[in-house]
Design a protein around this motif. Sequence first.
Motif, PDB file in Angstrom:
ATOM      1  N   GLN A  16     -31.951 -30.225  37.570  1.00 32.93           N
ATOM      2  CA  GLN A  16     -33.177 -29.967  38.315  1.00 32.93           C
ATOM      3  C   GLN A  16     -34.391 -29.643  37.420  1.00 32.93           C
ATOM      4  OE1 GLN A  16     -33.446 -30.498  41.501  1.00 32.93           O
ATOM      5  NE2 GLN A  16     -31.290 -30.756  41.998  1.00 32.93           N
ATOM      6  N   PRO A  17     -34.769 -30.562  36.518  1.00 28.85           N
ATOM      7  CA  PRO A  17     -35.881 -30.277  35.599  1.00 28.85           C
ATOM      8  C   PRO A  17     -37.221 -30.064  36.302  1.00 28.85           C
ATOM      9  CG  PRO A  17     -35.268 -32.605  35.505  1.00 28.85           C
ATOM     10  CD  PRO A  17     -34.201 -31.908  36.285  1.00 28.85           C
ATOM     11  N   LYS A  18     -37.393 -30.615  37.500  1.00 24.94           N
ATOM     12  CA  LYS A  18     -38.663 -30.446  38.220  1.00 24.94           C
ATOM     13  C   LYS A  18     -38.628 -29.238  39.160  1.00 24.94           C
ATOM     14  CE  LYS A  18     -40.170 -34.152  36.250  1.00 24.94           C
ATOM     15  NZ  LYS A  18     -41.041 -34.015  35.063  1.00 24.94           N
ATOM     16  N   PHE A  78     -32.081 -33.174  29.901  1.00 22.39           N
ATOM     17  CA  PHE A  78     -32.151 -32.855  31.321  1.00 22.39           C
ATOM     18  C   PHE A  78     -31.452 -33.928  32.162  1.00 22.39           C
ATOM     19  CE2 PHE A  78     -35.751 -30.741  29.364  1.00 22.39           C
ATOM     20  CZ  PHE A  78     -35.702 -29.473  29.930  1.00 22.39           C
ATOM     21  N   GLU A  79     -30.905 -33.492  33.275  1.00 23.53           N
ATOM     22  CA  GLU A  79     -30.353 -34.438  34.229  1.00 23.53           C
ATOM     23  C   GLU A  79     -31.499 -35.171  34.931  1.00 23.53           C
ATOM     24  OE1 GLU A  79     -27.837 -32.514  37.029  1.00 23.53           O
ATOM     25  OE2 GLU A  79     -26.354 -31.868  35.539  1.00 23.53           O
ATOM     26  N   GLU A  80     -31.214 -36.383  35.389  1.00 22.81           N
ATOM     27  CA  GLU A  80     -32.187 -37.109  36.196  1.00 22.81           C
ATOM     28  C   GLU A  80     -31.755 -36.990  37.654  1.00 22.81           C
ATOM     29  OE1 GLU A  80     -32.721 -41.079  34.866  1.00 22.81           O
ATOM     30  OE2 GLU A  80     -33.197 -40.521  32.791  1.00 22.81           O
ATOM     31  N   GLU A 100     -38.108 -27.775  33.259  1.00 22.64           N
ATOM     32  CA  GLU A 100     -38.346 -28.575  32.057  1.00 22.64           C
ATOM     33  C   GLU A 100     -39.333 -27.875  31.128  1.00 22.64           C
ATOM     34  OE1 GLU A 100     -39.412 -33.182  30.812  1.00 22.64           O
ATOM     35  OE2 GLU A 100     -39.725 -32.513  32.872  1.00 22.64           O
ATOM     36  N   GLU A 101     -40.449 -27.414  31.654  1.00 21.52           N
ATOM     37  CA  GLU A 101     -41.443 -26.709  30.838  1.00 21.52           C
ATOM     38  C   GLU A 101     -40.840 -25.462  30.194  1.00 21.52           C
ATOM     39  OE1 GLU A 101     -45.520 -27.666  33.397  1.00 21.52           O
ATOM     40  OE2 GLU A 101     -44.222 -25.981  33.961  1.00 21.52           O
ATOM     41  N   ASN A 146     -24.737 -27.516  23.010  1.00 24.01           N
ATOM     42  CA  ASN A 146     -23.854 -28.655  22.761  1.00 24.01           C
ATOM     43  C   ASN A 146     -24.183 -29.865  23.644  1.00 24.01           C
ATOM     44  OD1 ASN A 146     -22.386 -27.019  20.932  1.00 24.01           O
ATOM     45  ND2 ASN A 146     -21.203 -26.167  22.623  1.00 24.01           N
ATOM     46  N   GLY A 147     -25.483 -30.108  23.834  1.00 25.65           N
ATOM     47  CA  GLY A 147     -25.903 -31.286  24.578  1.00 25.65           C
ATOM     48  C   GLY A 147     -25.714 -31.197  26.077  1.00 25.65           C
ATOM     49  N   LYS A 148     -25.349 -30.014  26.588  1.00 26.04           N
ATOM     50  CA  LYS A 148     -25.164 -29.864  28.031  1.00 26.04           C
ATOM     51  C   LYS A 148     -26.486 -30.100  28.743  1.00 26.04           C
ATOM     52  CE  LYS A 148     -23.485 -26.689  31.565  1.00 26.04           C
ATOM     53  NZ  LYS A 148     -22.938 -25.329  31.858  1.00 26.04           N
TER      54      LYS A 148
END
Length: 254
Positions: A164-166, A222-224, A205-206, A158-160
């Motif tokens: 910490q994508p990195k 993802f959050e920035e 992210e990957e 639901n778009g959550k």
Amino acid sequence: MNRVSILGCGWLGKPLAISLLEDGLSVKGSTTSEEKIAILEAEGIETYLVNISEFEEFDDFLNTDILIIAITSKDLDGFENLISQIQNSSVQKVIFISSTSVYPRINKKMTEEDIVVENNPLVEIENLFRENTFFETTIIRFAGLFGGERHPANWFKNGKKIPQPKGFVNMIHREDCIEIMHTIIAKNCWNETFNACSNHHPTREEFYVNARMSKGLEVPVFEENDTYEWKIISSKKLQNVLDYEFIHDNLMKI
């Protein structure tokens, strides 16, 4: 040592019980749900209704050689009561399933010798088992669990936004969890603490983009993050002591 009781026959405990039965061991299992008793018994598991927070007597369930604790409870009083009962039972060996969440994210590779989060209830429970001299305990700190119906593509819906994508992923497949416990029992490896995590650590992210695409779902959001907090869990001790090779060691092939 051919009798095993599994406290918590859920997502991990049930298939573990079935695999131990297939190995010819005598297996008892527990659930907190009366509705699940018939389901577990249909698999050949001698099933008991056990809730450690209710402070009941578990004599029949604990009439075993090896106890595997696979519940998510962090009830310290409940565990203290359980341990007092184990002391007075035939249990000789315990496998306590813990989590790599005991380690803080301090941007480094974490081994069993590293610091743990202060005032973490899991650490307190680990210590209750580790310090008891009436039986021998091996503690397994599992990383993030996946496998079967538990697929990472479904974790952020639901778009959550995924934080910490990195940062890096620390995961382990259920089949490896089960095989590791088989190996500990087979090699009679007690009084140890092991991290258990795949050697593969893609970025979050990957990993989550790949997980979504593998199921034909839209790319996650993802959050920035301005600052990155991460940890990489090392399983080198487990691999060396048990001579273990991971079944699922490439997380991009889930």
